[in-house]
Design a protein around this motif. Sequence first.
Motif, PDB file in Angstrom:
ATOM      1  N   THR A   1     -56.200 -43.224  58.592  1.00 22.93           N
ATOM      2  CA  THR A   1     -56.541 -42.456  59.797  1.00 22.93           C
ATOM      3  C   THR A   1     -56.838 -41.015  59.401  1.00 22.93           C
ATOM      4  OG1 THR A   1     -55.241 -43.811  61.321  1.00 22.93           O
ATOM      5  CG2 THR A   1     -55.650 -41.542  61.993  1.00 22.93           C
ATOM      6  N   LEU A   2     -57.855 -40.434  60.032  1.00 21.83           N
ATOM      7  CA  LEU A   2     -58.199 -39.029  59.825  1.00 21.83           C
ATOM      8  C   LEU A   2     -57.776 -38.238  61.063  1.00 21.83           C
ATOM      9  CD1 LEU A   2     -61.850 -39.431  58.443  1.00 21.83           C
ATOM     10  CD2 LEU A   2     -59.676 -39.582  57.198  1.00 21.83           C
ATOM     11  N   PHE A   3     -57.160 -37.088  60.840  1.00 19.77           N
ATOM     12  CA  PHE A   3     -56.789 -36.198  61.938  1.00 19.77           C
ATOM     13  C   PHE A   3     -57.365 -34.826  61.627  1.00 19.77           C
ATOM     14  CE2 PHE A   3     -53.845 -33.425  64.351  1.00 19.77           C
ATOM     15  CZ  PHE A   3     -54.065 -33.959  65.609  1.00 19.77           C
ATOM     16  N   CYS A   4     -58.245 -34.319  62.504  1.00 17.51           N
ATOM     17  CA  CYS A   4     -59.137 -33.206  62.173  1.00 17.51           C
ATOM     18  C   CYS A   4     -58.849 -31.965  63.010  1.00 17.51           C
ATOM     19  CB  CYS A   4     -60.590 -33.625  62.389  1.00 17.51           C
ATOM     20  SG  CYS A   4     -61.078 -35.080  61.448  1.00 17.51           S
ATOM     21  N   GLY A   5     -58.961 -30.808  62.367  1.00 23.32           N
ATOM     22  CA  GLY A   5     -58.802 -29.527  63.042  1.00 23.32           C
ATOM     23  C   GLY A   5     -60.038 -28.670  62.905  1.00 23.32           C
TER      24      GLY A   5
ATOM     25  N   HIS B   1     -58.169 -35.827  66.634  1.00 22.90           N
ATOM     26  CA  HIS B   1     -58.352 -34.388  66.441  1.00 22.90           C
ATOM     27  C   HIS B   1     -57.304 -33.585  67.192  1.00 22.90           C
ATOM     28  CE1 HIS B   1     -60.775 -35.349  70.067  1.00 22.90           C
ATOM     29  NE2 HIS B   1     -60.295 -34.199  70.510  1.00 22.90           N
ATOM     30  N   ALA B   2     -57.078 -32.380  66.716  1.00 25.06           N
ATOM     31  CA  ALA B   2     -56.301 -31.377  67.428  1.00 25.06           C
ATOM     32  C   ALA B   2     -57.239 -30.638  68.383  1.00 25.06           C
ATOM     33  CB  ALA B   2     -55.662 -30.408  66.435  1.00 25.06           C
TER      34      ALA B   2
ATOM     35  N   MET C   1     -57.156 -37.153  71.126  1.00 22.18           N
ATOM     36  CA  MET C   1     -56.426 -35.972  70.690  1.00 22.18           C
ATOM     37  C   MET C   1     -54.930 -36.213  70.772  1.00 22.18           C
ATOM     38  SD  MET C   1     -57.017 -32.122  72.113  1.00 22.18           S
ATOM     39  CE  MET C   1     -55.685 -31.915  73.276  1.00 22.18           C
ATOM     40  N   SER C   2     -54.204 -35.679  69.823  1.00 16.90           N
ATOM     41  CA  SER C   2     -52.746 -35.779  69.833  1.00 16.90           C
ATOM     42  C   SER C   2     -52.149 -34.447  70.275  1.00 16.90           C
ATOM     43  CB  SER C   2     -52.219 -36.152  68.451  1.00 16.90           C
ATOM     44  OG  SER C   2     -50.845 -36.482  68.506  1.00 16.90           O
ATOM     45  N   GLY C   3     -50.852 -34.451  70.521  1.00 13.05           N
ATOM     46  CA  GLY C   3     -50.167 -33.232  70.931  1.00 13.05           C
ATOM     47  C   GLY C   3     -49.854 -33.227  72.410  1.00 13.05           C
ATOM     48  N   LEU C   4     -49.338 -32.104  72.884  1.00 11.21           N
ATOM     49  CA  LEU C   4     -48.946 -31.954  74.281  1.00 11.21           C
ATOM     50  C   LEU C   4     -50.085 -32.280  75.232  1.00 11.21           C
ATOM     51  CD1 LEU C   4     -47.115 -30.910  76.581  1.00 11.21           C
ATOM     52  CD2 LEU C   4     -48.010 -28.634  76.093  1.00 11.21           C
TER      53      LEU C   4
END
Length: 580
Positions: free
Chosen positions: A206-210, A233-234, A251-254
Motif C-alpha cells: 500500500t502507498l500512502f502519499c503526502g 493520501h493525507a 484519505m486516512s486520519g481524523l
Amino acid sequence: MAKQNVAEQFVDILARAGVKRLYGVVGDSLNPVVDAIRRNSAIDWIHVRHEETAAFAAGAEAQVTGALAACAGSCGPGNLHLINGLYDAHRSMAPVLALASHIPSSEIGLGYFQETHPELLFQECSHYNEMISHPEQMPRLLQTAIQHAIGRGGVSVVTMPGDVASKTAPDKSVEHALVTSRPTVRPGDDEIDKLCRMVDQAKRVTLFCGSGTAGAHAEVMEFAEKVKAPVGHALRGKEWIQYDNPYDVGMSGLLGYGAAYEATHECDLLILLGTDFPYNAFLPDDVKIVQVDVRPEHLGRRSKLDLAVWGDVRETLRCLTPRVKPKSDRKFLDRMLKKHADALEGVVKAYTRKVEKHTPIHPEYVASVLDEMADEDAVFTVDTGMNNVWAARYLTPNGKRRVIGSFSHGSMANALPQAIGAQFVDRGRQVVAMAGDGGFSMLMGDFLTLVQYDLPVKVVLFNNSSLGMVELEMMVGGLPAYGTTNKNPDFAAVARACGAYGVRVEKPKQLQAALKDAFKHKGPALVDVVTDPNALSIPPKIKADMVTGFALSASKVVLDGGVGRMLQMARSNLRNVPRP
C-alpha cells in the motif's frame, strides 16, 4: 550619483531573488525599507491591516509559485504579529523571507520602548534567524537567509534596526549569485536495493502519499500499477495524488473517508511517500513500513521504520520502478477498491437527501455545489476546523486546482489572508476562500485589503455561529460544549459596507444563484451561507480515552458526511477493474 543606503541594497537583493511583493504594515523602524520600495519599481509594498495576514499571505504566495515570498513588521509588536503566519509557512515548507525591523541599535538591551529580542522569538519558526548589526554584513547575511529559505524550504528571519537600514551601504559591495531553486535528491544505491527487495518480497503493498508527491503523480501511478498497490493520501497529498488515480482508496486520519485506513493496516508493506502525517494512531504497528522523504528529519518520527529512504519521491520511484518485479495478483487492490466504493456509498446520502428543504443548510451541500461551480484551475484556501472536513471530502482535485490551508500548523483565520497572497500572484485566476465564521471574524479587518487592492477573491463563509470543530472535540471528550457560540452580524451587510459585493444565503434554493453572481462579480465578494451547526454526528464506538487534543487521534474515527464526486470516481475505478 548618490550612494545606496542599506535599505535600498536590501530591497535590490530581494528583487534579484525574484521577490515581487513585500507584505506588511508600515511604521517607525521599518520606514527606510518601505521608502526604498517606493523608489524601486521591481517590488510592490502591500499594505495589510494586520501583520499576521502579511505572513499568511506571503506563505500562500510561496506555496502557489514555489518561489521566495516576503513579509515585514516594524519593531516590537509589529514583527511579533508575524509569528503565527510564519509558523504556518515554516511548517508548510514555504520559502518566506521575513524582515523583523528593530529598535535603534544603540538602545538594544536597555529596555527601550517596544524592545523585544527577535533573534530569540523567531528561533522555532525559522531555518535562519540573524540580525544585521553593521552595514558591512550586507549583502552576505541576506543572501545566506535567502538560500536557507529556498534551499531548506521554510522561513528565514532577518532582523535589522531602523538606524542601520538608513546607513550608507559599503562601497564595492559584491553582487553574489543567488540560489533561487532547489535540487532533486536521489537516494543511494544501497537504499534502492533494499527497497527493491522489500517490494519484491511483499504480497500486499500500500502507498500512502503526502505533499512530497507534488510533481510525482505519473511516477506514483506507474509504480502502483506495477505492484498493484492501493493508494491512499493525507490531506496535504490530496491535491497532488487523488486525481486520475484508478488506485485511489481515499484519505486516512481524523478527516478520513473510504478505505485508506483498511489499506494501510491490511497490507504487509506500507510505503509512506513524502508525508509527515502526524497522527500515528492511524498508522499500523504490525506491518513493515518504509518512508521516503526529502527531509531526513521527518524519517521515522511518526512510526517505527523498517527502511528509511532519504530522497525525492519522484527520483526515488524513477530509480525503483524499473527494478522491481511486476505483480500480477490484484486481489488485495480490488478488495480495497470495493471497500472504498462501499464506504463512500454508505455515507453519501448525508448531503443528497432532502437538501433543498433542509434549513439551516447542510454545509456538505454547500461544499458540493461549490466544487461543481468553481473553475477548473481555482485556488481554494481553507480555514482550519470543519472547513477542513468539507475541503477534504468535497473538493475535487484535477491537477490544475490548488488547495491551501493551515494543514500542518492548524491555525484559525488562515483562509482570508492566504487568499490575498494567492490572488496577488494572478488576478485572473479564481481564488475562493472557504472561511468559517470564527476564523473569518478573527482577521476580518483584512477584508478591507481585498477592497483596497480590488482583489477579486470570493469568500464563501460557512456560517454556523459556532466553533464547530471545538464543539466536536468537547463532545468526543465527554464534555458539554461551552464557550463555542458566536453571535454574528449579517456578514454580507458588513461586506457591502466595506465596498464589496455581499449576499446572504439562508435557503438551499438560493445557493447556486448566489455563488454564480458572486463568481461573475469582477471584484471582491462574500457569500454568507447560514449552515447547520449540527451537521456532524459521532459514531457510538468512539471513546473519550482515545482523544488527544485537536487530532482526536482515535485509531479509527469516522465522521458522518457525504463525499461528493469521490463516490463517482470510486465507482468508475471499480468499473475499470479487469475481471477474470
